[in-house]
Design an enzyme around this catalytic site. Sequence first.
Site, PDB file in Angstrom:
ATOM      1  N   HIS A  73      -2.375 -58.197  16.080  1.00 19.72           N
ATOM      2  CA  HIS A  73      -1.278 -58.107  17.173  1.00 19.72           C
ATOM      3  C   HIS A  73      -1.879 -57.631  18.637  1.00 19.72           C
ATOM      4  O   HIS A  73      -1.215 -57.317  19.422  1.00 19.72           O
ATOM      5  CB  HIS A  73      -0.092 -57.141  16.970  1.00 19.72           C
ATOM      6  CG  HIS A  73       0.709 -57.594  15.853  1.00 19.72           C
ATOM      7  ND1 HIS A  73       1.693 -58.401  16.192  1.00 19.72           N
ATOM      8  CD2 HIS A  73       0.852 -57.423  14.688  1.00 19.72           C
ATOM      9  CE1 HIS A  73       2.414 -58.796  15.178  1.00 19.72           C
ATOM     10  NE2 HIS A  73       1.988 -58.201  14.192  1.00 19.72           N
ATOM     11  N   LYS A 131       9.739 -52.279  28.546  1.00 13.27           N
ATOM     12  CA  LYS A 131       8.676 -52.407  27.453  1.00 13.27           C
ATOM     13  C   LYS A 131       7.903 -51.029  27.384  1.00 13.27           C
ATOM     14  O   LYS A 131       8.113 -50.032  28.388  1.00 13.27           O
ATOM     15  CB  LYS A 131       7.932 -53.523  27.669  1.00 13.27           C
ATOM     16  CG  LYS A 131       7.353 -53.642  29.084  1.00 13.27           C
ATOM     17  CD  LYS A 131       6.601 -54.660  29.221  1.00 13.27           C
ATOM     18  CE  LYS A 131       7.252 -55.985  29.273  1.00 13.27           C
ATOM     19  NZ  LYS A 131       7.381 -57.002  28.490  1.00 13.27           N
ATOM     20  N   ARG A 132       6.965 -50.937  26.357  1.00 11.04           N
ATOM     21  CA  ARG A 132       6.144 -49.833  26.257  1.00 11.04           C
ATOM     22  C   ARG A 132       5.239 -49.724  27.738  1.00 11.04           C
ATOM     23  O   ARG A 132       4.807 -50.621  28.148  1.00 11.04           O
ATOM     24  CB  ARG A 132       5.127 -49.879  25.288  1.00 11.04           C
ATOM     25  CG  ARG A 132       4.144 -48.803  25.035  1.00 11.04           C
ATOM     26  CD  ARG A 132       3.330 -49.044  23.568  1.00 11.04           C
ATOM     27  NE  ARG A 132       3.166 -50.578  23.291  1.00 11.04           N
ATOM     28  CZ  ARG A 132       1.847 -50.770  23.690  1.00 11.04           C
ATOM     29  NH1 ARG A 132       1.064 -49.981  24.177  1.00 11.04           N
ATOM     30  NH2 ARG A 132       1.222 -52.112  23.260  1.00 11.04           N
ATOM     31  N   LYS A 177       0.516 -53.801  30.811  1.00  8.60           N
ATOM     32  CA  LYS A 177       2.171 -54.429  31.047  1.00  8.60           C
ATOM     33  C   LYS A 177       2.072 -54.693  32.536  1.00  8.60           C
ATOM     34  O   LYS A 177       3.211 -54.985  32.986  1.00  8.60           O
ATOM     35  CB  LYS A 177       2.856 -53.957  30.320  1.00  8.60           C
ATOM     36  CG  LYS A 177       2.701 -53.924  28.579  1.00  8.60           C
ATOM     37  CD  LYS A 177       3.590 -53.409  27.915  1.00  8.60           C
ATOM     38  CE  LYS A 177       3.247 -53.449  26.418  1.00  8.60           C
ATOM     39  NZ  LYS A 177       3.470 -54.909  25.935  1.00  8.60           N
ATOM     40  N   THR A 182       7.689 -60.000  22.689  1.00  6.38           N
ATOM     41  CA  THR A 182       8.993 -60.460  21.903  1.00  6.38           C
ATOM     42  C   THR A 182      10.211 -60.123  22.865  1.00  6.38           C
ATOM     43  O   THR A 182      11.083 -60.871  22.679  1.00  6.38           O
ATOM     44  CB  THR A 182       9.041 -59.761  20.499  1.00  6.38           C
ATOM     45  OG1 THR A 182       9.384 -58.432  20.654  1.00  6.38           O
ATOM     46  CG2 THR A 182       8.271 -60.453  19.465  1.00  6.38           C
ATOM     47  N   LYS A 208      13.898 -62.339  23.724  1.00  5.15           N
ATOM     48  CA  LYS A 208      15.179 -61.931  23.664  1.00  5.15           C
ATOM     49  C   LYS A 208      15.898 -62.056  25.067  1.00  5.15           C
ATOM     50  O   LYS A 208      17.025 -62.641  25.074  1.00  5.15           O
ATOM     51  CB  LYS A 208      15.111 -60.248  23.410  1.00  5.15           C
ATOM     52  CG  LYS A 208      14.552 -59.996  22.315  1.00  5.15           C
ATOM     53  CD  LYS A 208      14.239 -58.679  22.047  1.00  5.15           C
ATOM     54  CE  LYS A 208      13.221 -58.293  20.925  1.00  5.15           C
ATOM     55  NZ  LYS A 208      12.633 -57.032  21.052  1.00  5.15           N
TER      56      LYS A 208
END
Length: 824
Positions: A370, A561-562, A567, A669, A673
Site C-alpha cells: 500500500h 485525510k491523514r 499529501k 480511497t 468516496k
Amino acid sequence: MTELAAKQLCQMQQIDQLPSSAEDIARDYRRYLDYHLGRFLGCDPVYLYQSLAYLVRDRLMSDWRNTWLKLRSEDGIRRGYYLSMEYLIGRSLNNHLLNSDLQGPVRDALNEFSMVLEDVESKEPDAGLGNGGLGRLAACFLDSCATLNLPVMGYGLRYEYGMFRQHIDEGHQVEDPDHWLRDGHPWEIERPEFTQRVKFGGRVEHYTDSKGIKRASWVDTDEVVAVPYDVPVSGYRNNVVNTLRLWSANPTDEFNLKEFNAGDYAEAVAMKNQAENITMVLYPNDANENGKELRLRQQYLLTSASLQDVFRQWDGRPLDQFAENNVFQLNDTHPSIAVAELMRILLDEKHLDWGEAWKITTSCMAYTNHTLLPEALERWSVSLFQRLLPRLLEIIYQINAHFLGEVRTRWPGDVDRVRRMSIIEEGGVQQVRMAWLAIVGSYSVNGVAELHSDLLKQGLFRDFYEMWPGKFNNKTNGVTPRRWLASANPGLADLLTDTIGDGWQSDLGRLDGLREHVDDPAFVERWKAMRNANKQRLAEMVENLTGIVFHTDALFDVQVKRIHEYKRQLLNVLHIIHLYNRIHSGSTEGWVNRCVLIGGKAAPGYTRAKEIIKLINNVANVVNSDPVVGDRLKVVFVPNYNVSKMEVICAGADLSEQISTAGKEASGTGNMKFMMNGAVTIGTYDGANIEIMQAVGEENFFLFGLHAEEVTELRRHYDPQHYIDSDVDLAAVMRLLESGHFNAEEPGIFNDIIASMKSPHDPWMTLADFHRYIEAQRRAEETWHDQAAWTRMSILNTAASGVFSTDRTIGQYNDDIWHLEPMA
C-alpha cells in the site's frame, strides 16, 4: 465424523430468523432496555443505542450462525483469511440495518417511543480499530466479501484505545485517549473457547528427531493469551454474515498472589500489564525503542494467534491439502511476519521438512502493498528480533539463505543485486526487511492502483519483478457503496432508486444509467436540491464543531485525510493564502465564495505534520476574523476527523482535493468516496486519481501538476527559488508567510516549514506545482459560475463511479488470487 453426518448435524443446529415486524422490534427493544440493561426510556442515550444494537444483533445471529455452520459442514470448501492491523469500521448500527433491510421496521418501532432513529444511531462511538485509508479499505473489503457470498474471515486486534481523540488547543493538535470500549461493544461476542497462546522471548534449542531430521524447540518463553472477540460482517440482503475475529491480549495468570500478599503490588501485576499493553493502543508511538518493541509484539500476536486459529479449524485434516483449501491475504507489510510464523508452525509443530513447509507457505500467502514510500516499508532491527522472536529470526535467516541461493544462480556474480534483495539488510544496524519477506514468501504481490503497481515494478520492487514477473499484479482499490453512498447519502440513494431502479447497491455499474438523465430538467433540479440539503447538513456539523458558518451557496472545497507532507495540505494552505491576498489586493474578478474544510490526524511522533496543523489553524483564524474577507472565504480545520464525520463530509463536498505529489500516493480511497457522492476532483496525476479521470473524462476533472516521471527528473536539479522568482503570486504568498502575518504572537514558529518548502531537497516539490494548482483552481471557479455545467460534472462523476466499488475489487482478488467458490 462423515461428511454426511457433519451436514446433518449442522442442519440440526441451524436456527430460524427472529420476527422483524415493527411490533416485534418494539417489544424486544423494551425487553432489552428493561431486563438486560436495567434502564428506563429516559436513561442515558447510550443505553437506548445499546438496546437497539442488541436486538439487531439478535436478528443477525441466525444468518451469522448458519453461515458458520455452512462452512463447517463442507470440509472441501476453500477459505480466505484477511490479516490486517486495522479495520476502520466506523459505526455499525446503520450499516447492519441497511444490509438486513431493517431500517423501516426499526424506524416505526422507535416512533412508538417518540424516538428518532438517527438520534439513536448518533450515540454509537466509532470503533477505534483503525486510522486511515488502510483500515477503511479493510472494512470495505470485508463488507464486499460478505455481499459476494465469499467465505472470507477477517483477523485483527481488539484495541482498547483507538488512535486518539484529537482536539485543537490554540491551533495545536492535542491527543486524548480514545477509550471507545468504555461503555462496551454490543456487536462483539467473546469466544474464550478459541483462545490461543502466543510466545515471546526465550531461546531456541536444536535437536535431531527419530528420523534424523534437525528440529528446533522454542523454550523458556513468556506467553500471552490471545482471546478472540467476534464481530458480525453482514452481506447486503443475502443472509450471509461473515466474521471479523479480533484478538485481545491477556496474561496467562492475572497476577502473582505471592508477591501481592508480600506487599509488592506493582510487581504482582507487572506481567498482567505487560500482556494487556499489547492490545491497549492502536499505533503506539514507535519513535522510541519501547514503542518499536510494542509494535512488533502487536504484529506477531495478530499473525500467530490467527494462524493457530486457522489450524484449529483445519482440525487434523491432511496437511498436503492445506494450501489448496486456505489462502491468506496480507494487508500491507504489517502482518508479513505471517510468512515466518506459518513456517514455524509447519516445521516445529506439524514436523514437516523444510521443502514441504515452504511449498505450502508460498502457495497460500498473498501480499498487498500500500505504499511507495521506502521509509513506510517496515524494518525491524535484528537485535530486537533476536530478543523478542528468536525462533522466527532463525527461520527468516534460513528463508533468506535459500532465496539468495536462487538469486546467485539466476544472476551469478551480481553482488549488488544480492545485497539489494537480501531480506537481511547489512551495513550499520542489521535489519529485517519485512516487505522483502512478504514478497519472497507469497505467490501473489499486488499494488492498489495502476500507476502504483507500475511504479512498484519499475522502482521499489524492480529486482523482485525481474525475478518473478508472474507474481505481480494490480488490484485498484474501491469503497463499499453500501456505507459510502446508500448509508452516508440517503438523499442521493433515494434519487438513484427513483431514477435507475433498485439493485445498484450491489451492482454499482448501474449508476452508468444516470448519463441518460443528465439533461433531464426535472432530474437535474432534484439533484441540485439533494446536493443543497447535503451541504446544509455539513454546514450544521461545521458550525457545531467550530463555530464557523458555511453558506451553502459557496463552493465547499474539502481536503480530509491523514496529515502527511506527501499529501500536501501545505499546497492547499498556500492557495488559501493566495485567495486571501487576492481579496486584499482587490484582484477579485470572477471571484467565487469558497468554504475550505481541512481535517485529519497527525501521528503523535510526526512533528512536521503537527506543525502543518498549527499553520492551517493560524491561517484559518486570521482569515475568519478579517472583516475585509467576510463571507468570501472561510477556512476550518475539523477536529477529530473520523468515519462518521466523513459520511457527512463526502456527501456535502463540491470540490475534492487530491493533490499529493505524483508518484507518492499508492491509490487513495477518499477520492472515490467524494466522486461517488457527486464531488468533482481537483488532483494530480497520481494514484487512483488517474483511473478516476479516465472513468469520468478529463473534461470532468481538474487535473494539474507534474507527472511521476517528471518529479523524478526534476529532483536532479530542483530549485524552489526559481519558482518563487518567476511567479508573482507565489512570491506574494511566501512574503506574507515569511513576514509572520499568521504568527505575529509566535515569531519563528513556522520557519522550519518555510525552509522545507524552499529547500532543493524537498521531496514533495510543493512550490513546483503551485502555479499549475492555481490555474486549476481558476478553472474550477470559472466552472462554478456556470452552475448548469458544474451540476452536469457532478452527475457524471457519480455516474462513472461504479468501477470504484469494492465489489469489483474483491471480484478481481477472487478471480485472480483467491479462487474461492461463493457460498450457495
